[in-house]
Design a protein around this motif. Structure first.
Motif, PDB file in Angstrom:
ATOM      1  N   ARG A  11     -24.233 -14.330  27.325  1.00  8.41           N
ATOM      2  CA  ARG A  11     -25.555 -13.855  26.923  1.00  8.41           C
ATOM      3  C   ARG A  11     -25.756 -12.452  27.479  1.00  8.41           C
ATOM      4  NH1 ARG A  11     -26.104 -17.162  31.290  1.00  8.41           N
ATOM      5  NH2 ARG A  11     -27.676 -16.674  32.902  1.00  8.41           N
ATOM      6  N   MET A  12     -26.716 -11.737  26.872  1.00  6.96           N
ATOM      7  CA  MET A  12     -27.039 -10.392  27.322  1.00  6.96           C
ATOM      8  C   MET A  12     -28.472 -10.077  26.948  1.00  6.96           C
ATOM      9  SD  MET A  12     -24.908  -8.203  24.451  1.00  6.96           S
ATOM     10  CE  MET A  12     -25.071  -6.702  25.394  1.00  6.96           C
ATOM     11  N   HIS A  13     -29.078  -9.173  27.690  1.00  4.45           N
ATOM     12  CA  HIS A  13     -30.426  -8.759  27.381  1.00  4.45           C
ATOM     13  C   HIS A  13     -30.400  -7.938  26.092  1.00  4.45           C
ATOM     14  CE1 HIS A  13     -34.342  -6.752  27.890  1.00  4.45           C
ATOM     15  NE2 HIS A  13     -34.661  -7.870  28.519  1.00  4.45           N
ATOM     16  N   VAL A  14     -31.488  -7.960  25.349  1.00  3.78           N
ATOM     17  CA  VAL A  14     -31.517  -7.217  24.088  1.00  3.78           C
ATOM     18  C   VAL A  14     -31.415  -5.714  24.304  1.00  3.78           C
ATOM     19  CG1 VAL A  14     -32.748  -8.997  22.801  1.00  3.78           C
ATOM     20  CG2 VAL A  14     -34.049  -7.247  24.044  1.00  3.78           C
ATOM     21  N   SER A  15     -31.642  -5.276  25.541  1.00  2.00           N
ATOM     22  CA  SER A  15     -31.472  -3.857  25.852  1.00  2.00           C
ATOM     23  C   SER A  15     -29.994  -3.489  25.977  1.00  2.00           C
ATOM     24  CB  SER A  15     -32.175  -3.526  27.179  1.00  2.00           C
ATOM     25  OG  SER A  15     -31.528  -4.186  28.244  1.00  2.00           O
ATOM     26  N   GLY A  16     -29.147  -4.514  26.024  1.00  2.00           N
ATOM     27  CA  GLY A  16     -27.716  -4.286  26.188  1.00  2.00           C
ATOM     28  C   GLY A  16     -27.229  -4.471  27.606  1.00  2.00           C
ATOM     29  N   GLN A  17     -28.133  -4.700  28.520  1.00  2.00           N
ATOM     30  CA  GLN A  17     -27.766  -4.818  29.922  1.00  2.00           C
ATOM     31  C   GLN A  17     -27.269  -6.221  30.278  1.00  2.00           C
ATOM     32  OE1 GLN A  17     -31.266  -3.619  32.069  1.00  2.00           O
ATOM     33  NE2 GLN A  17     -30.811  -1.453  31.858  1.00  2.00           N
ATOM     34  N   GLY A  18     -26.428  -6.224  31.312  1.00  2.00           N
ATOM     35  CA  GLY A  18     -26.074  -7.449  32.028  1.00  2.00           C
ATOM     36  C   GLY A  18     -25.423  -8.559  31.254  1.00  2.00           C
ATOM     37  N   PRO A  19     -24.323  -8.326  30.543  1.00  2.00           N
ATOM     38  CA  PRO A  19     -23.661  -9.494  29.961  1.00  2.00           C
ATOM     39  C   PRO A  19     -23.259 -10.496  31.046  1.00  2.00           C
ATOM     40  CG  PRO A  19     -22.761  -7.476  29.031  1.00  2.00           C
ATOM     41  CD  PRO A  19     -23.621  -7.073  30.188  1.00  2.00           C
ATOM     42  N   ILE A  20     -23.473 -11.759  30.753  1.00  3.27           N
ATOM     43  CA  ILE A  20     -23.103 -12.841  31.660  1.00  3.27           C
ATOM     44  C   ILE A  20     -22.208 -13.802  30.903  1.00  3.27           C
ATOM     45  CG2 ILE A  20     -23.965 -14.767  33.050  1.00  3.27           C
ATOM     46  CD1 ILE A  20     -26.568 -13.187  33.367  1.00  3.27           C
ATOM     47  N   TYR A  21     -21.110 -14.198  31.541  1.00  2.00           N
ATOM     48  CA  TYR A  21     -20.137 -15.079  30.899  1.00  2.00           C
ATOM     49  C   TYR A  21     -19.918 -16.332  31.738  1.00  2.00           C
ATOM     50  CZ  TYR A  21     -18.982 -10.814  28.315  1.00  2.00           C
ATOM     51  OH  TYR A  21     -19.047  -9.680  27.537  1.00  2.00           O
ATOM     52  N   THR A  22     -19.645 -17.429  31.067  1.00  2.00           N
ATOM     53  CA  THR A  22     -19.211 -18.595  31.800  1.00  2.00           C
ATOM     54  C   THR A  22     -17.795 -18.325  32.325  1.00  2.00           C
ATOM     55  OG1 THR A  22     -19.064 -21.000  31.713  1.00  2.00           O
ATOM     56  CG2 THR A  22     -18.181 -19.800  29.832  1.00  2.00           C
ATOM     57  N   ASP A  23     -17.456 -18.936  33.445  1.00  2.00           N
ATOM     58  CA  ASP A  23     -16.210 -18.607  34.131  1.00  2.00           C
ATOM     59  C   ASP A  23     -14.983 -18.764  33.238  1.00  2.00           C
ATOM     60  OD1 ASP A  23     -17.124 -19.828  37.473  1.00  2.00           O
ATOM     61  OD2 ASP A  23     -17.525 -17.931  36.445  1.00  2.00           O
ATOM     62  N   SER A  24     -14.974 -19.769  32.395  1.00  2.00           N
ATOM     63  CA  SER A  24     -13.767 -20.071  31.625  1.00  2.00           C
ATOM     64  C   SER A  24     -13.433 -19.023  30.564  1.00  2.00           C
ATOM     65  CB  SER A  24     -13.894 -21.445  30.966  1.00  2.00           C
ATOM     66  OG  SER A  24     -14.979 -21.459  30.051  1.00  2.00           O
ATOM     67  N   ARG A  34     -11.701 -12.761  28.696  1.00  2.00           N
ATOM     68  CA  ARG A  34     -11.159 -13.064  27.370  1.00  2.00           C
ATOM     69  C   ARG A  34     -12.175 -12.820  26.261  1.00  2.00           C
ATOM     70  NH1 ARG A  34      -9.747 -18.086  26.027  1.00  2.00           N
ATOM     71  NH2 ARG A  34     -11.250 -19.111  27.412  1.00  2.00           N
ATOM     72  N   PHE A  35     -13.434 -13.107  26.522  1.00  2.00           N
ATOM     73  CA  PHE A  35     -14.492 -12.962  25.525  1.00  2.00           C
ATOM     74  C   PHE A  35     -15.378 -11.770  25.874  1.00  2.00           C
ATOM     75  CE2 PHE A  35     -14.934 -17.714  24.103  1.00  2.00           C
ATOM     76  CZ  PHE A  35     -13.563 -17.759  23.889  1.00  2.00           C
ATOM     77  N   THR A  36     -15.911 -11.124  24.840  1.00  2.00           N
ATOM     78  CA  THR A  36     -16.837 -10.022  25.026  1.00  2.00           C
ATOM     79  C   THR A  36     -18.002 -10.163  24.063  1.00  2.00           C
ATOM     80  OG1 THR A  36     -15.016  -8.541  25.653  1.00  2.00           O
ATOM     81  CG2 THR A  36     -17.117  -7.522  25.054  1.00  2.00           C
ATOM     82  N   ILE A  37     -19.203 -10.163  24.612  1.00  2.00           N
ATOM     83  CA  ILE A  37     -20.407 -10.194  23.778  1.00  2.00           C
ATOM     84  C   ILE A  37     -20.909  -8.767  23.586  1.00  2.00           C
ATOM     85  CG2 ILE A  37     -21.927 -10.572  25.780  1.00  2.00           C
ATOM     86  CD1 ILE A  37     -23.752 -12.198  23.919  1.00  2.00           C
ATOM     87  N   SER A  38     -21.383  -8.483  22.383  1.00  2.00           N
ATOM     88  CA  SER A  38     -21.945  -7.162  22.123  1.00  2.00           C
ATOM     89  C   SER A  38     -23.003  -7.305  21.043  1.00  2.00           C
ATOM     90  CB  SER A  38     -20.860  -6.173  21.692  1.00  2.00           C
ATOM     91  OG  SER A  38     -20.244  -6.591  20.502  1.00  2.00           O
ATOM     92  N   GLN A  39     -23.747  -6.253  20.844  1.00  3.25           N
ATOM     93  CA  GLN A  39     -24.784  -6.274  19.820  1.00  3.25           C
ATOM     94  C   GLN A  39     -24.916  -4.913  19.188  1.00  3.25           C
ATOM     95  OE1 GLN A  39     -28.242  -7.362  22.175  1.00  3.25           O
ATOM     96  NE2 GLN A  39     -28.803  -5.231  22.415  1.00  3.25           N
TER      97      GLN A  39
END
Length: 123
Positions: free
Chosen positions: A50-63, A67-72
């Motif tokens: 998940r990430m804030h709609v401002s683009g800040q602070g992507p957070i990922y589950t450890d697993s 490997r994964f990247t969230i973007s908007q």
């Protein structure tokens, strides 16, 4: 009204990549966070990123870290999940989600989600 429509799922071999897309209504980017969660048969729902709609602070589950990247792209009203080095354990239905500050904090309290897109990773 927030609306979310996922696409991009499919079947890949382990080690492969997929990019999920989520077409979102414009209201989605007003405040709060956007993200992805997944659910495999017989397993609990798991917040992936998940990430804030401002683009800040992507957070990922450890697993999925590394490997994964969230973007908007708020100009296109689209949220992405780039998934690399996929593993059979990543097999699940993936859902795009949006929510307020509580969702930003706990990654579970999403207010809106789409219909999901299936990801299947084979050995």
């Amino acid at each position: 009204q927030v609306r979310l429509v996922e696409s991009g799922g499919g079947s890949v071999q382990a080690g492969g990549s997929l990019r999920l897309s989520c077409a979102a209504s414009k209201d989605t980017f007003t405040s709060g966070c956007v993200g992805w969660f997944r659910q495999a048969p017989g397993k609990e729902r798991e917040g992936v990123a998940r990430m804030h709609v401002s683009g800040q602070g992507p957070i990922y589950t450890d697993s999925v870290k590394g490997r994964f990247t969230i973007s908007q792209d708020s100009a296109k009203n689209t949220i992405y999940l780039q998934m690399n080095s996929l593993e059979p354990e990543d097999t699940a239905m993936y859902y795009c989600a949006a929510g307020g500050l509580k969702y930003c904090t706990d990654g579970r309290s999403q207010n809106y989600w789409g219909q999901g897109t299936q990801v299947t990773v084979s050995t």
